[in-house]
Design a protein around this motif. Structure first.
Motif, PDB file in Angstrom:
ATOM      1  N   ILE A  39       0.840  -1.207   0.000  1.00  0.00           N
ATOM      2  CA  ILE A  39       0.000   0.000   0.000  1.00  0.00           C
ATOM      3  C   ILE A  39       0.871   1.253   0.000  1.00  0.00           C
ATOM      4  CG2 ILE A  39      -1.695   1.302   1.337  1.00  0.00           C
ATOM      5  CD1 ILE A  39      -2.762  -1.403   2.344  1.00  0.00           C
ATOM      6  N   TRP A  40       1.920   1.227   0.804  1.00  0.00           N
ATOM      7  CA  TRP A  40       2.842   2.364   0.890  1.00  0.00           C
ATOM      8  C   TRP A  40       3.503   2.634  -0.460  1.00  0.00           C
ATOM      9  CZ3 TRP A  40       7.552   2.186   4.778  1.00  0.00           C
ATOM     10  CH2 TRP A  40       8.291   3.371   4.660  1.00  0.00           C
ATOM     11  N   GLU A  41       4.015   1.575  -1.100  1.00  0.00           N
ATOM     12  CA  GLU A  41       4.664   1.721  -2.397  1.00  0.00           C
ATOM     13  C   GLU A  41       3.678   2.231  -3.453  1.00  0.00           C
ATOM     14  OE1 GLU A  41       7.695   1.661  -5.187  1.00  0.00           O
ATOM     15  OE2 GLU A  41       7.914   1.199  -3.053  1.00  0.00           O
ATOM     16  N   SER A  42       2.465   1.705  -3.428  1.00  0.00           N
ATOM     17  CA  SER A  42       1.449   2.135  -4.397  1.00  0.00           C
ATOM     18  C   SER A  42       1.105   3.604  -4.202  1.00  0.00           C
ATOM     19  CB  SER A  42       0.192   1.277  -4.249  1.00  0.00           C
ATOM     20  OG  SER A  42       0.484  -0.095  -4.451  1.00  0.00           O
ATOM     21  N   ALA A  43       0.949   4.015  -2.931  1.00  0.00           N
ATOM     22  CA  ALA A  43       0.629   5.417  -2.652  1.00  0.00           C
ATOM     23  C   ALA A  43       1.750   6.342  -3.103  1.00  0.00           C
ATOM     24  CB  ALA A  43       0.346   5.599  -1.165  1.00  0.00           C
ATOM     25  N   ALA A  44       2.995   5.904  -2.903  1.00  0.00           N
ATOM     26  CA  ALA A  44       4.134   6.724  -3.313  1.00  0.00           C
ATOM     27  C   ALA A  44       4.225   6.824  -4.838  1.00  0.00           C
ATOM     28  CB  ALA A  44       5.417   6.139  -2.737  1.00  0.00           C
ATOM     29  N   GLN A  45       3.995   5.702  -5.527  1.00  0.00           N
ATOM     30  CA  GLN A  45       4.079   5.708  -6.987  1.00  0.00           C
ATOM     31  C   GLN A  45       2.963   6.533  -7.619  1.00  0.00           C
ATOM     32  OE1 GLN A  45       6.575   4.608  -8.705  1.00  0.00           O
ATOM     33  NE2 GLN A  45       7.639   3.594  -7.010  1.00  0.00           N
ATOM     34  N   LEU A  48       0.482  10.059  -4.005  1.00  0.00           N
ATOM     35  CA  LEU A  48      -0.434  10.410  -2.922  1.00  0.00           C
ATOM     36  C   LEU A  48       0.290  10.900  -1.680  1.00  0.00           C
ATOM     37  CD1 LEU A  48      -2.962   7.436  -3.238  1.00  0.00           C
ATOM     38  CD2 LEU A  48      -3.134   9.730  -4.212  1.00  0.00           C
ATOM     39  N   VAL A  49       1.592  10.607  -1.575  1.00  0.00           N
ATOM     40  CA  VAL A  49       2.398  11.088  -0.454  1.00  0.00           C
ATOM     41  C   VAL A  49       3.612  11.822  -1.021  1.00  0.00           C
ATOM     42  CG1 VAL A  49       1.675   9.321   1.192  1.00  0.00           C
ATOM     43  CG2 VAL A  49       3.593   8.869  -0.321  1.00  0.00           C
ATOM     44  N   ALA A  50       4.043  12.852  -0.325  1.00  0.00           N
ATOM     45  CA  ALA A  50       5.184  13.642  -0.786  1.00  0.00           C
ATOM     46  C   ALA A  50       6.472  12.856  -0.592  1.00  0.00           C
ATOM     47  CB  ALA A  50       5.251  14.958  -0.016  1.00  0.00           C
ATOM     48  N   PRO A  51       7.311  12.729  -1.621  1.00  0.00           N
ATOM     49  CA  PRO A  51       8.540  11.939  -1.502  1.00  0.00           C
ATOM     50  C   PRO A  51       9.547  12.524  -0.522  1.00  0.00           C
ATOM     51  CG  PRO A  51       8.464  13.111  -3.601  1.00  0.00           C
ATOM     52  CD  PRO A  51       7.120  13.267  -2.977  1.00  0.00           C
ATOM     53  N   ASN A  52       9.460  13.844  -0.273  1.00  0.00           N
ATOM     54  CA  ASN A  52      10.382  14.451   0.689  1.00  0.00           C
ATOM     55  C   ASN A  52       9.948  14.227   2.138  1.00  0.00           C
ATOM     56  OD1 ASN A  52       8.141  16.135   0.278  1.00  0.00           O
ATOM     57  ND2 ASN A  52       9.251  17.903   1.059  1.00  0.00           N
TER      58      ASN A  52
END
Length: 275
Positions: A39-45, A48-52
């Motif tokens: 879920i975390w990887e999908s949200a990042a790709q 949905l979440v800021a990479p910084n």
């Protein structure tokens, strides 16, 4: 028809998965972390979440691999394990001696326990300036701080375990004319061992927590230093990688304690939860 084929195709794989879990029940503990990572990887790709703020797990793993390739990560892991091991050893031995004495002797309990209970409530960071003042910023202060974190859970578990031993067991031992040492080894020790093991595990967990505070004291190496360095230099992947490594090595050391203690607690006829 298509639905029946899909169900038939799913059923064997579902049953085989259950067989794997029955054969290796430890794998069940990986299911939720794996789902969180997916879920975390999908949200990042998907952005949905800021990479910084929260980089993807793939970025964190890439960072760990880069540190490993450069040979830096083993230096940080090695020095942290060294501090945790020595601090745990020092704190566990001291807690075992004092916990045994205060639990077994009412006089020592009344004199010593109030002081230890008051010290137990001091936050970990409150010890840092004091240890720097007394011991400097070398390894002695860091190991001592870890030992402080380890000490209190083990002391409390052992002392409480001894004082909670069923009085009838002690009376039976006295009926059989067991001497003090025989009473300790044949009654108190088996009765308090489960509580002592819980204290060991709790103390080890706090040792991993306290080592972060310890590595704030002028450290240039260690997972705690790496964690703070990532935060201060704006590299969240380094910070999260350090947290990952703390979780992994903390779990490995806890599993080692459970494995070793299971040999000494094999006599227990404990409740086993149904699947």
């Amino acid at each position: 028809m298509t639905q029946k084929i899909a169900i038939a195709a799913f059923r064997p794989s579902h049953e085989s998965l259950n067989q794997v879990f029955k054969r290796f029940p430890q794998l069940r503990g990986l299911v939720i972390p794996a789902l969180i990572l997916v879920i975390w990887e999908s949200a990042a790709q998907l952005g949905l979440v800021a990479p910084n703020l929260l980089p993807a797990p793939s970025v964190v793993l890439s960072t760990i691999w880069e540190l490993t390739y450069r040979g830096e990560i083993w230096q940080h892991i090695g020095i942290t394990l060294y501090r945790v091991f020595l601090g745990f050893l020092l704190g566990a031995v001291t807690a075992t001696v004092l916990g045994g004495l205060t639990g077994y002797s009412k006089v020592i309990y009344t004199f010593l326990d109030p002081l230890i209970q008051s010290l137990r409530n001091i936050p970990s960071l409150a010890w840092v300036p004091l240890f720097i003042l007394w011991l400097g910023i070398q390894e002695t202060s860091k190991i001592t701080l870890v030992a402080v974190g380890v000490f209190f859970p083990i002391y409390l578990s052992l002392m409480s375990g001894i004082r909670d031993v069923d009085r009838k067991l002690i009376e039976v031992g006295k009926v059989y004319r067991l001497k003090n040492w025989q009473l300790i080894t044949r009654v108190f020790l088996p009765a308090t061992l489960p509580a002592y093991v819980v204290g060991i595990r709790s103390g080890l967990g706090l040792g991993w927590m306290f080592v972060v505070a310890a590595e704030l004291m002028g450290a240039s190496q260690g997972l705690g230093f790496l964690l703070v360095d990532g935060q201060s230099t704006g590299r969240p992947a380094i910070t999260i990688a350090s947290i990952f490594l703390f979780a992994i090595f903390g779990k490995l050391t806890d599993s080692l304690v459970v494995l070793l203690s299971s040999h000494f607690l094999s006599w227990q006829d404990s409740y086993i939860a149904k699947a």
